[in-house]
Write an enzyme that holds these catalytic residues in place. Structure first.
Site, PDB file in Angstrom:
ATOM      1  CB  CYS A 107      37.108 -23.598 -10.321  1.00  0.00           C
ATOM      2  SG  CYS A 107      35.724 -23.423 -11.443  1.00  0.00           S
ATOM      3  CG  HIS A 112      36.264 -22.477  -4.485  1.00  0.00           C
ATOM      4  ND1 HIS A 112      37.200 -22.184  -5.442  1.00  0.00           N
ATOM      5  CD2 HIS A 112      35.194 -22.994  -5.147  1.00  0.00           C
ATOM      6  CE1 HIS A 112      36.738 -22.510  -6.635  1.00  0.00           C
ATOM      7  NE2 HIS A 112      35.513 -22.999  -6.488  1.00  0.00           N
ATOM      8  CG  HIS A 154      33.329 -18.921 -10.128  1.00  0.00           C
ATOM      9  ND1 HIS A 154      34.549 -19.332 -10.587  1.00  0.00           N
ATOM     10  CD2 HIS A 154      32.817 -19.973  -9.416  1.00  0.00           C
ATOM     11  CE1 HIS A 154      34.790 -20.569 -10.186  1.00  0.00           C
ATOM     12  NE2 HIS A 154      33.741 -20.982  -9.468  1.00  0.00           N
ATOM     13  CB  SER A 174     101.342   9.899 -32.227  1.00  0.00           C
ATOM     14  OG  SER A 174     102.734   9.862 -32.039  1.00  0.00           O
TER      15      SER A 174
END
Length: 968
Positions: free
Chosen positions: A187, A323, A363, A635
């Site tokens: 994780c 966390h 999670h 020309s």
């Protein structure tokens, strides 16, 4: 990121981000959900679970919890955009597919979806969802009991499903040449990827780096049986740091950020969303109870390392994204680790807010840290502390009141202080890899210096016409919402920062409002010609360059381009040197000074001046990336065409046109030329009345030019006025292509013979008879004498051009004389005007836009150089999703979105592929069996331990509850 080195700025800028997260796929929605405390985790109904294949006995069990944070449309993918076959897309894990789209969007958000060939873009990414184990596309959908040993098919499945190939697939499909590697640490994967990407930038291995992760379980609608003491929540709610916390719940997500060295991002005018000051990364090692157990000491070490590297005290951190998995025992361990780290530097209490995004979205496993990082970036951007979703009162194991932290329950302002706002984010992985990042709010954007004018253009493109309409709609809406956007930023981002795909649109406008109006016009009638935009889908051949003749120059016609574009200026300066060295008067004085009297230029000066101007325009077109496939001249303009075709050098062209003009000016009588806008009968009648006039040019069926003595031209003009016929006297002082030139033809022959003409590198359409002179042909003296004396047959030139491929016509001259003739004869052909008087830059910009819409590969940097534009976030490319899905064996259901479709798309099994897939799936089943045996043995050990044994939690709780802290 390592310690700061003397004299080197080691900060890293976040210049782009993209994601698909539960309930949000853009920063505005994500922030709104976070600020409002929205929980985007879904509980699945019985119908959804049944459709996903969850058996009745499981979903009816009282301890079954069917919950997750979901993503919609994981079966959808724009395979065509990435050049992937439908078969390859079907055998590729949705995690890989969604990450590829997200990686592209992150590059696009930063303005770097297209980069210069020498720009090294790295990719650092990981993949995996293990919280609900073994629920992958490979295991759930691709496994099949019948298989053979087709190695190639099995390898294709492996590449589409294994973590090893996530980053390198993105590099291959997006053409990214920096370092590319998979990152796996549970994780903490995505924040490890950020750290490694930052290291690559600081080491000089990459100029830009994408860091990200993907975590998507299959099927989407699933759940788990609650086990007491496990990491997973019995209630199906994640309540981080709360007294009622009982575990975490899973969620799906894919996210990526684009990183660049801070000093370079500032110098390049990039939009910086946040600044990474430093990172701390470590592993718990063996100093903990078990492999999956967390370690407050290890986490503390990661935090201290991060603040040391960043050169910042925790005392300066106002927000910390934890966390925070919501496990009753895991959260306090994390809280102890971060409190211990902060207490090394400060005694302050209750000054730093903490949060966790997991209560909002679940999670996200490998992607968890990335979701937290992006949330933290938004907290810094908005200067507001969001609430902790679902939080009511603190977990009693937290010493919250005496800590540096507080847990917000409602949004609150984060006032600016003496210095920039600073925040931090943590990710903890099973196995003990801890990462802590220290961030700072972005400084005010500094736009690159530059005040050069930039044309008001907005190029958009797509691989599919429907995508172009959706993109134009989103862009219009953003322009309406942001009326102060800088046009130079808009053009820089869309022209340099995005690839130019087949279906193209360029809106014209000097302000965001004008550009939005142009997009509205396109959206109303995309197929109707409109001066506010140009669109195209079919690439056309290289353009035809048409060089106008002597009657077109005006004083000061080169000034704007001379001042603005170095490529144009360099050619004109060289022509000036060549002309003055040969005794001619200054070309620049008349070409760049609009105050020069607006009189007819004498032929001795006009011919080299026109050649120099057209040669400089040719050089500018080449700098813009545009080269002709065919050239022609009217020309004397044919000499510039010969130069463009490689037959006449710049030096010889200046010498030839100067001497040619000198001969005609000094050795012929004064005369004039008259354009008659009528058919041949009228012209023949006029010549019968004025026998001294010669036919000098046939431009179209109703546009002819007569030349002769000035008195005859005057008389012819009076006659035409009396007949009611439109006519125009040309701005010349000699009667070209008439008998008045006969005295100079011998001297002209000798002059032409002295010029070393080279073989043509590009075909040229002859102005004498409309014939194509092929590459390799060398023009001779006789041809150029006929060219000087015989009538110009531009009608035949256009007839020949009309028979060639459908190439755009580009007039390379100071006005739109030949363009008008081209439109009259070839109305369906794109006609591009390079210059118009008093609108030089705008005209050039629109010319570039029209060629771009016709498929030309324009070098937009030439138009933008010195304009001061940077890269800004603009609406993302709208991928055109189609289902690419192999249904599970025995079923036809795709992953269940929030509202399952009545007729879910299903793809029949490719039996050959499924048999090959089983070879790969067998390995995964073997790992599952090993895991089951280990869990059984571990349970036996737990049962034998004393209940009152002191120390860390027992292994069963450790494996489940504490793994939430380490990131399971």
């Amino acid at each position: 990121m390592t310690e700061r080195s003397e004299g080197m700025d080691r900060r890293i800028a976040v210049v782009g981000m993209a994601f698909r997260l539960p309930g949000a796929d853009n920063p505005q929605t994500y922030w709104r959900n976070i600020r409002d405390g929205v929980c985007s985790v879904r509980r699945f109904g019985d119908r959804e679970l049944a459709a996903a294949g969850v058996p009745a006995h499981l979903r009816d069990a009282p301890d079954f919890v069917g919950v997750s944070g979901v993503l919609d449309d994981i079966e959808g993918f724009d395979a065509e955009f990435f050049g992937i076959s439908a078969h390859e897309a079907r055998v590729t894990d949705p995690q890989h597919r969604i990450f590829l789209e997200t990686c592209y969007h992150a590059l696009e958000h930063g303005g770097y979806a297209a980069t210069a060939p020498d720009t090294r873009v790295g990719v650092f990414a990981g993949v995996g969802f293990h919280l609900y184990p073994l629920n992958t596309y490979l295991m759930s959908n691709l496994a099949h009991p019948d298989r053979d040993d087709d190695w190639l098919s099995g390898m294709q499945v492996a590449v589409g499903n294994y973590a090893d190939f996530l980053a390198t697939r993105a590099s291959y499909r997006l053409g990214l040449t920096g370092p590319s590697m998979g990152v796996q640490s549970g994780c903490s994967t995505s924040l490890v990827a950020v750290h490694l990407a930052s290291q690559a930038l600081l080491a000089g291995d990459a100029d830009l780096a994408v860091a990200g992760a993907a975590a998507v379980h299959v099927p989407v609608a699933l759940g788990y049986r609650y086990v007491k003491g496990s990491i997973l929540s019995r209630s199906g709610r994640c309540r981080a740091f709360d007294a009622e916390a009982d575990g975490t719940v899973g969620g799906n997500g894919v996210a990526a950020v684009l990183l660049k060295r801070f000093d370079r991002a500032v110098a390049d005018g990039d939009t910086i969303h946040a600044v990474l000051l430093g990172a701390g990364i470590n592993n718990d090692g063996a100093g903990k109870h078990s492999y999956t157990a967390p370690s407050a000491a290890g986490q503390r070490g990661a935090l201290l390392r991060a603040y040391e590297v960043a050169g910042v005290s925790p005392d300066q951190i106002g927000y910390l994204e934890t966390h925070g998995t919501g496990t009753y025992k895991g959260d306090p361990i994390e809280f102890d680790g971060m409190t211990s780290a902060f207490r090394e530097h400060t005694d302050r209490v209750g000054y730093c807010a903490i949060g966790s995004v997991k209560p909002n979205i679940g999670h996200l496993d490998a992607c968890a840290g990335m979701a937290g990082l992006i949330k933290t970036i938004l907290v810094l951007r908005h200067g507001e502390i969001p609430p902790m979703a679902g939080y009511r009162r603190p977990n009693p194991a937290l010493a919250l009141d005496s800590s540096p932290f507080y847990i917000p329950t409602a949004p609150r302002p984060w006032p600016a202080g003496a210095g920039p706002r600073r925040a931090a984010v943590t990710a903890l992985g099973v196995g003990g890899t801890n990462v802590h990042l220290v961030l700072e709010e972005a400084p005010p954007r500094r736009v690159p210096a530059g005040d050069a004018a930039v044309p008001g253009l907005l190029p958009l493109s797509a691989r599919h016409p429907d995508a172009l309409v959706r993109l134009a709609t989103a862009m219009r809406d953003q322009l309406r919402a942001d009326p102060d956007a800088a046009p130079a930023d808009l053009l820089t981002t869309t022209a340099l920062g995005r690839p130019h795909l087949r279906h193209r649109l360029v809106a014209f406008g000097d302000t965001p409002a004008a550009l939005a109006d142009a997009l509205d016009a396109y959206l109303g009638r995309p197929d109707r010609p409109d001066p506010r935009f140009v669109a195209g889908a079919e690439p056309r051949p290289a353009p035809v360059f048409l060089y106008s003749g002597q009657g077109t120059p005006t004083p000061g016609m080169a000034r704007v381009l001379y001042e603005r574009f170095p490529a144009f200026r360099a050619v004109l300066d060289e022509c000036e040197r060549l002309h003055t060295d040969a005794g001619g008067r200054s070309l620049l004085a008349a070409l760049t000074d609009p105050a020069t009297p607006d009189t007819i230029w004498d032929t001795e000066f006009a011919q080299p001046a026109l050649f120099a101007y057209q040669a400089a325009l040719t050089g500018l077109w080449h700098a813009l990336g545009i080269a002709p496939g065919l050239v022609a001249g009217h020309s004397v303009g044919e000499y510039a065409a010969l130069h463009a075709a490689g037959a006449l050098s710049l030096a010889d062209g200046i010498r030839l046109t100067r001497r040619r003009g000198e001969l005609m000016h000094r050795s012929t009588a004064a005369g004039g030329m008259l354009a008659v806008l009528a058919g041949p009968e009228t012209v023949d009648r006029l010549r019968a009345e004025c026998p001294d006039l010669d036919l000098a040019a046939v431009n179209t069926a109703t546009n002819r030019v007569l030349a002769g003595p000035a008195a005859a031209v005057d008389w012819a003009g009076a006659l035409l006025d009396g007949w009611g016929v439109r006519r125009q006297r040309l701005a010349v002082d000699r009667a070209f292509h008439s008998a008045l030139l006969d005295p100079v033809l011998p001297d002209l022959r000798r002059l032409l013979a002295s010029v070393p003409f080279q073989p043509l590198r590009i075909p040229l359409v002859s102005g004498v008879d409309g014939a194509v002179l092929p590459a390799g042909h060398v023009v001779d003296v006789d041809y150029l004498l006929r060219h000087a004396r015989q009538p110009v047959r531009f009608d035949l030139v256009l007839e020949t051009v009309g028979r060639t491929a459908d190439a755009p016509l580009v007039e390379v001259g100071p006005n739109a004389v030949l363009a008008g003739l081209g439109r009259a004869v070839l109305p369906d052909r794109p006609v591009v005007v390079t210059q118009r008087r008093n609108a030089e830059l705008d005209t050039l910009g629109r010319a570039v836009a029209r060629l771009h819409a016709a498929g030309a590969a324009v070098d937009w940097s030439v138009l933008l150089a010195g304009g001061g534009g940077g890269r800004v976030p603009l609406p993302a490319y709208p991928f055109q999703h189609r289902p690419h899905w192999i249904a599970p064996v025995g079923g036809t259901t795709p992953p269940a979105p929030p509202a399952p479709p009545a007729d879910p798309p299903a793809v029949a099994h490719d039996e050959g592929t499924l048999r090959a897939v089983e070879a790969v799936a067998e390995q995964v089943r073997g790992l599952a069996a090993v895991q089951a045996r280990l869990l059984g043995q571990l349970a036996e050990v737990v049962a034998q331990r004393p209940a009152t044994e002191p120390g860390p939690p027992a292994p069963a709780t450790d494996l489940a509850d504490s793994s939430s802290v380490s990131g399971a």
